[in-house]
Scaffold this motif. Structure first.
Motif, PDB file in Angstrom:
ATOM      1  N   PRO A   1      68.490  25.229   7.803  1.00 29.98           N
ATOM      2  CA  PRO A   1      68.332  24.124   8.755  1.00 29.98           C
ATOM      3  C   PRO A   1      68.847  22.800   8.196  1.00 29.98           C
ATOM      4  N   GLY A   2      69.632  22.082   9.022  1.00 24.85           N
ATOM      5  CA  GLY A   2      70.165  20.788   8.607  1.00 24.85           C
ATOM      6  C   GLY A   2      71.525  20.877   7.945  1.00 24.85           C
ATOM      7  N   TRP A   3      71.987  22.087   7.649  1.00 25.99           N
ATOM      8  CA  TRP A   3      73.255  22.301   6.956  1.00 25.99           C
ATOM      9  C   TRP A   3      74.154  23.242   7.754  1.00 25.99           C
ATOM     10  N   THR A   4      75.477  23.099   7.545  1.00 26.65           N
ATOM     11  CA  THR A   4      76.433  24.029   8.129  1.00 26.65           C
ATOM     12  C   THR A   4      77.152  24.767   7.009  1.00 26.65           C
ATOM     13  N   SER A   5      77.432  26.031   7.236  1.00 29.39           N
ATOM     14  CA  SER A   5      78.166  26.830   6.256  1.00 29.39           C
ATOM     15  C   SER A   5      79.645  26.735   6.573  1.00 29.39           C
ATOM     16  N   GLU A   6      80.423  26.136   5.665  1.00 24.23           N
ATOM     17  CA  GLU A   6      81.848  25.920   5.886  1.00 24.23           C
ATOM     18  C   GLU A   6      82.704  27.014   5.260  1.00 24.23           C
ATOM     19  N   SER A   7      82.178  27.699   4.288  1.00 26.69           N
ATOM     20  CA  SER A   7      82.933  28.753   3.603  1.00 26.69           C
ATOM     21  C   SER A   7      81.939  29.709   2.965  1.00 26.69           C
TER      22      SER A   7
END
Length: 220
Positions: A67-73
């Motif tokens: 929660p609060g973060w996005t996975s970019e790779s």
């Protein structure tokens, strides 16, 4: 007292008063301008800075969004300190304030195949933030040649990076332990947002088990 003596005394008092006023004005002009109030200063600006929101994984191949973060790779995630195959057990050295989870690179196929596992978070800044001292800190842990890095990129409204701070990668951090790292800088003029980037990379091609915990971004 004669009229002439009274006149001279009055002029003397007036001169002294003018000198005092001049000195006060000079002092005011020399004093540094007060900075604008900073309502967000002294607070950790990072949302879910310790991966405590959400469940930490407890099995190889498992994945859960943070929660609060996005996975970019890869598949940026959170692991439990009780994870049997984790690199950082409860007995390892680390933050004295740590909870049940920490950020880590992952054991999924996507994490293994990626060059690096990267998680991101964007934080908005008020105009008053410009010129303030900023401190980026956190606890970082390595796994073999797989290392942890955190960057705070200060950008304008269009996303152009104006300045950045970085902690890690640091090959001196011992395996199975986390170490505290911190760096200070200044918020550049025109900065409207901070793009926080956590990277678990290096040359390890198997599980990405480097970790990070208790991240902090504070203005003063």
């Amino acid at each position: 007292m004669g009229k002439r003596a009274t006149f001279i005394q009055s002029r003397t008092v007036l001169c002294i008063a003018l000198v005092l006023v001049g000195a006060m004005l000079a002092t005011a002009a020399a004093a540094p301008a007060k900075t604008k109030p900073c309502g967000i200063c002294g607070k950790n600006l990072i949302k879910n800075p310790s991966a405590e929101a959400g469940a930490g994984i407890m099995a190889v191949g498992a994945y859960g969004a943070v929660p609060g973060w996005t996975s970019e790779s890869g598949q940026f995630g959170a692991a439990s300190y009780a994870f049997p195959n984790g690199w950082f057990p409860k007995s390892s050295k680390g933050s004295p304030k740590r909870g049940k989870n920490y950020f880590y690179g992952g054991t999924t196929t996507a994490a293994i195949d990626a060059k690096a596992t990267i998680g991101m978070q964007t934080i908005k800044l008020p105009a008053a933030a410009a010129g303030h001292t900023v401190t980026l800190s956190g606890w970082l842990g390595n796994y073999g040649k797989n290392t942890a890095q955190v960057r705070a990129q200060f950008a304008d409204a269009g996303g152009k990076v104006l300045a950045s701070l970085r902690i890690g990668p640091d090959s001196t951090i011992a395996g199975t332990d986390m170490a505290f790292r911190s760096r200070k800088g200044k918020v550049p003029p025109g900065a409207k947002q901070v793009i926080l980037v956590v990277t678990f990379g290096g040359t390890t091609t198997t599980y990405k088990l480097a970790g990070a915990d208790d991240l902090s971004l504070v203005l003063a």
